[in-house]
Design an enzyme around this catalytic site. Structure first.
Site, PDB file in Angstrom:
ATOM      1  N   TYR A 429     -34.470 -70.901 -26.729  1.00 65.96           N
ATOM      2  CA  TYR A 429     -34.412 -70.700 -28.175  1.00 65.96           C
ATOM      3  C   TYR A 429     -35.792 -70.717 -28.818  1.00 65.96           C
ATOM      4  O   TYR A 429     -36.773 -71.084 -28.198  1.00 65.96           O
ATOM      5  CB  TYR A 429     -33.432 -71.639 -28.857  1.00 65.96           C
ATOM      6  CG  TYR A 429     -33.599 -73.139 -28.800  1.00 65.96           C
ATOM      7  CD1 TYR A 429     -34.822 -73.775 -28.672  1.00 65.96           C
ATOM      8  CD2 TYR A 429     -32.460 -73.948 -28.937  1.00 65.96           C
ATOM      9  CE1 TYR A 429     -34.929 -75.150 -28.689  1.00 65.96           C
ATOM     10  CE2 TYR A 429     -32.552 -75.336 -28.940  1.00 65.96           C
ATOM     11  CZ  TYR A 429     -33.791 -75.930 -28.825  1.00 65.96           C
ATOM     12  OH  TYR A 429     -33.888 -77.303 -28.840  1.00 65.96           O
ATOM     13  N   GLU A 430     -35.831 -70.267 -30.071  1.00 67.30           N
ATOM     14  CA  GLU A 430     -37.083 -70.035 -30.809  1.00 67.30           C
ATOM     15  C   GLU A 430     -38.006 -69.046 -30.091  1.00 67.30           C
ATOM     16  O   GLU A 430     -39.220 -69.179 -30.111  1.00 67.30           O
ATOM     17  CB  GLU A 430     -37.826 -71.351 -31.083  1.00 67.30           C
ATOM     18  CG  GLU A 430     -37.096 -72.308 -31.984  1.00 67.30           C
ATOM     19  CD  GLU A 430     -36.765 -71.704 -33.333  1.00 67.30           C
ATOM     20  OE1 GLU A 430     -37.444 -70.755 -33.748  1.00 67.30           O
ATOM     21  OE2 GLU A 430     -35.813 -72.184 -33.969  1.00 67.30           O
ATOM     22  N   GLY A 431     -37.413 -68.058 -29.462  1.00 66.35           N
ATOM     23  CA  GLY A 431     -38.165 -67.057 -28.712  1.00 66.35           C
ATOM     24  C   GLY A 431     -38.283 -67.480 -27.264  1.00 66.35           C
ATOM     25  O   GLY A 431     -38.920 -68.492 -26.959  1.00 66.35           O
TER      26      GLY A 431
END
Length: 572
Positions: A429-431
Site C-alpha cells: 500500500y501507498e504505492g
C-alpha cells in the site's frame, strides 16, 4: 520480554548520525530544542509500551468485525486509542494555528515508528488521520479547516483515504466514481472504493473520508479527478455529527494480517461531500497526503522490524537447544553462530532503515522550513528509498524473527508470525515498492541525477574523513559509493525508461545498502572507541554492504534478457 521503545537510539541518531539540530536551528522549528524533543520521545515511548503493546495480540486474535453495518473494534483498542488522542499524539506536526504542536516531521516519524512497533494495526488509524490533517491544512477552505481540523487533531474524529477501485489500483487515473454539483455548493458522490483502511470504527464520533471522484466535465486520466471530503455523519450547525450520510461499509476484507485494522469496501450513494482544493485538481491535493504517508509507511516497516527483533532476541536468550559452541556463553541458542548471524542482521538492518527514514524526514523538514530547492529535491529522492527499504526491512526482519523461533515461530501462540503477517502489506500500500523504484529511476532522475550525485558526494566526503579513525570500514564505503555512482550514471544515460525500469528495484536496494553503510560508519566514528555500535557497523559493512555489487550489476543489465523470456516460456 515486553516491547521497550528504543528512545536512546532515536536520541543518538538525532544527535550524532542525522543531526536534528539543522532543523531546530531554523526559525520554523526553533521551539523544538533537544530537551523538548528528548522529553517527547520519552513520553511517546511510554505510550507505546503501556497503552499500545498490551493490545497487540488482541487485534490479531479477535479482529474488527462488521455487525449490522457498524464496525466493532478489537478488545482494548478503544482505550488505547483514547490514550493516543488524549496525549495529543495526533497533533505533533500540525500547524499551531490550528492547535497543533508544530514539531518537526522527523520527531513525528520517530513517535509513530514506536507506535507501529507496539501495535501496527492500531497505529494505522492515527497515521491516516495525520495524513488527512496535512491535506486539509494545505488545500481546504478556511471554513472546512475551522470545522474539521480541531476534531481531527483532538482525535474525536478520524480520517481515511479513498483512492482505490476494483479497476483502478496503481492506475489512479482510471477512477470511475462520480461527483455531481449540488445547488448548495456541495457535491453528490457516488461510487465504490475498495481496500479502505479503517473505513469505520466505533471509538470515534465521526469518520471523515477523503474521496477521489470525477465531475461530469472532468477529463480522462488523472487530470480530471477531484478530491472531496465526505463525512460519515454530516456536521450540524454546532459542528457536531448530525444526520448519517449516504455511505456505508459493504464488507470487511479477510486479510493475511492487520486483523485489528478493518479494511472495508465503501459504497457512496449520492453522499454529500465538500470539494478540497480546486475542481479537477484532486491528485495534487491527495499527493500532499500520500507523500508524507509513504514516509509514515516506511516507519511502519521499521517499527515492525524493531518489534520482531525484540521478540526474537527475548526468545533466543531463553531457549536452550544443543551444546553451546562457545566458552562462557549463555547456554541458549544465542550462542549458535547462525542464530547470532540472524540477530545481528536484524539489528543492523533496522538501524540502517531507521536512519534512512529519519534522514528523509529531516530533509522534508528543512524543505518546509527553508523552501530551498536542494532540500526539497533531496526529500523527494529519499522518499521512495525510505518507503521501499523500510518496508522490505520490516518484512525481512520479521521473517528472520520467525526463523529464530524455529518450529515455535510457526506456532501462533508465540506471536512471532504476527509481525510477519502484519507488515507484509506495507510493501504494497501507498504505492507498491516496485512503483517506488520506478519513481526513483524515472521522475527522481529527471534532474540528470543532480540530487543523487549530491548524496553520493556527501557519502564519499564523509568516508574520506572517516579514514583517520575507521580506515578499513571507510574504504569499503567509499568504494561502494563509486560503484553506485557508476550505476547512477548508467541509469541517467538510458533514454528508454523501460531499460531503467528493468533494474529499478535492485538499483533502489543498492542505493539503500550504501546509505545504510554510511549511517553505520557515522555511528562507529561517533562512538570513538571499540563498542557495540562499532561492532554492529563492522558486521553491516563487512557482511551486508558487499551485496550492493550484485544488486547494481543486476540494475545495469537492461531489459533485453527480461523480454527474451517470452510469455510462452513463462507459461511452459
Amino acid at each position: 520480554m515486553p516491547y521497550r521503545a528504543p528512545v536512546a537510539d532515536y536520541n543518538f541518531i538525532f544527535d550524532k548520525v542525522v543531526p536534528l539540530s539543522q532543523v531546530t536551528e531554523t526559525d520554523k522549528f526553533a521551539h523544538a530544542d533537544s530537551d523538548t524533543v528528548s522529553a517527547i520521545l520519552s513520553e511517546a515511548g511510554k505510550l507505546a509500551e503501556n497503552a499500545l503493546y498490551p493490545v497487540q495480540r488482541n487485534g490479531d486474535v479477535q479482529g474488527a468485525v462488521l455487525e449490522n453495518g457498524v464496525v466493532r473494534s478489537s478488545p482494548g483498542y478503544g482505550d488505547a486509542y483514547k490514550a493516543i488522542a488524549e496525549g495529543g499524539w495526533l497533533s505533533t506536526s500540525a500547524d499551531p494555528g490550528h492547535g497543533g504542536m508544530g514539531l518537526p516531521l522527523a520527531v513525528t516519524t520517530a513517535v509513530y515508528e514506536m507506535m507501529s512497533a507496539a501495535c501496527l494495526s492500531l497505529q494505522l488509524n492515527p497515521l491516516l488521520t495525520l495524513g488527512q490533517i496535512e491535506a486539509l491544512e494545505a488545500h481546504a477552505s478556511d471554513e472546512i479547516q475551522a470545522l474539521y481540523l480541531p476534531k481531527l487533531l483532538s482525535g474525536e474524529w478520524s480520517g481515511t483515504m479513498n483512492l482505490t477501485e476494483s479497476q483502478a489500483g496503481s492506475d489512479v487515473g482510471a477512477v470511475s466514481s462520480k461527483a455531481v454539483r449540488n445547488d448548495d455548493g456541495t457535491y453528490a458522490i457516488t461510487g465504490e472504493k475498495i481496500f479502505i483502511s479503517w473505513a469505520d470504527t466505533d471509538f470515534v464520533d465521526n469518520v471523515c473520508h477523503l474521496v477521489l471522484a470525477r465531475l461530469p466535465d472532468g477529463g480522462a486520466g488523472t487530470k480530471g479527478i477531484s478530491l472531496f471530503l465526505v463525512p460519515r455523519h454530516i456536521p450540524d450547525d454546532a459542528g457536531n455529527p448530525g444526520v448519517a450520510n449516504s455511505l456505508k461499509v459493504v464488507s470487511l476484507e479477510h486479510k493475511m494480517g492487520l486483523h485489528g485494522s478493518p479494511t472495508g469496501v465503501m459504497q457512496f450513494e449520492g453522499a454529500t461531500g465538500w470539494l478540497i482544493g480546486q475542481e479537477h485538481d484532486g491528485i495534487k491535493c491527495m499527493f500532499t497526503m500520500m507523500n508524507n504517508a509513504r514516509l509514515g509507511v516506511a516507519g511502519q516497516g521499521v517499527g515492525a522490524a524493531e518489534g520482531a527483533y525484540q521478540h526474537a532476541l527475548a526468545y533466543a536468550l531463553e531457549r536452550k537447544q544443543g551444546r553451546t559452541p562457545v566458552d562462557g556463553g549463555t547456554g541458549t541458542i544465542v550462542d549458535h553462530a547462525d542464530v547470532r548471524r540472524m540477530l545481528a542482521t536484524m539489528k543492523a538492518e533496522t538501524f540502517a532503515a531507521r536512519a534512512i527514514a529519519l534522514e528523509c524526514a529531516v530533509a522534508i523538514d528543512l524543505g518546509n522550513a527553508t523552501g530551498t530547492s536542494e532540500h526539497i529535491a533531496r526529500a523527494a529522492f529519499l522518499t521512495p528509498i525510505a518507503k521501499s527499504f523500510g518496508t522490505d526491512t520490516g518484512i525481512k526482519v520479521s521473517e528472520l524473527g520467525v526463523q529464530v523461533h524455529g518450529g515455535m515461530g510457526y506456532i501462533e501462540e508465540t506471536g512471532a508470525a504476527q509481525y510477519s503477517r502484519d507488515v507484509r502489506v506495507t510493501a504494497i500500500y501507498e504505492g507498491t515498492n516496485g512503483i517506488q523504484a520506478m519513481d526513483l529511476v524515472g521522475r527522481k532522475l529527471m534532474d540528470g541525477g543532480e540530487a543523487a550525485y549530491a548524496i553520493l558526494d556527501e557519502i564519499e566526503g564523509f568516508a574520506e574523513e572517516a579514514r583517520e579513525t575507521q580506515n578499513e570500514l571507510a574504504e569499503a564505503v567509499w568504494n561502494a559509493t563509486e560503484t553506485l555512482r557508476e550505476a547512477t550514471e548508467w541509469m541517467v544515460r538510458q533514454g528508454d525508461f523501460n531499460e531503467r525500469f528493468a533494474g529499478c528495484v535492485p538499483f533502489l536496494n543498492g542505493f539503500a545498502r550504501v546509505l545504510g553503510a554510511q549511517y553505520h560508519l557515522k555511528a562507529a566514528c561517533e562512538e570513538g572507541t571499540e563498542g557495540p555500535r562499532t561492532r554492529l557497523a563492522r558486521f553491516y559493512i563487512n557482511r551486508l554492504l558487499p551485496e550492493h555489487a550484485a544488486m547494481l550489476t543486476h540494475a545495469m543489465r537492461g531489459a533485453d534478457d527480461l523480454y527474451a523470456l517470452t510469455v510462452e516460456d513463462l507459461s511452459a
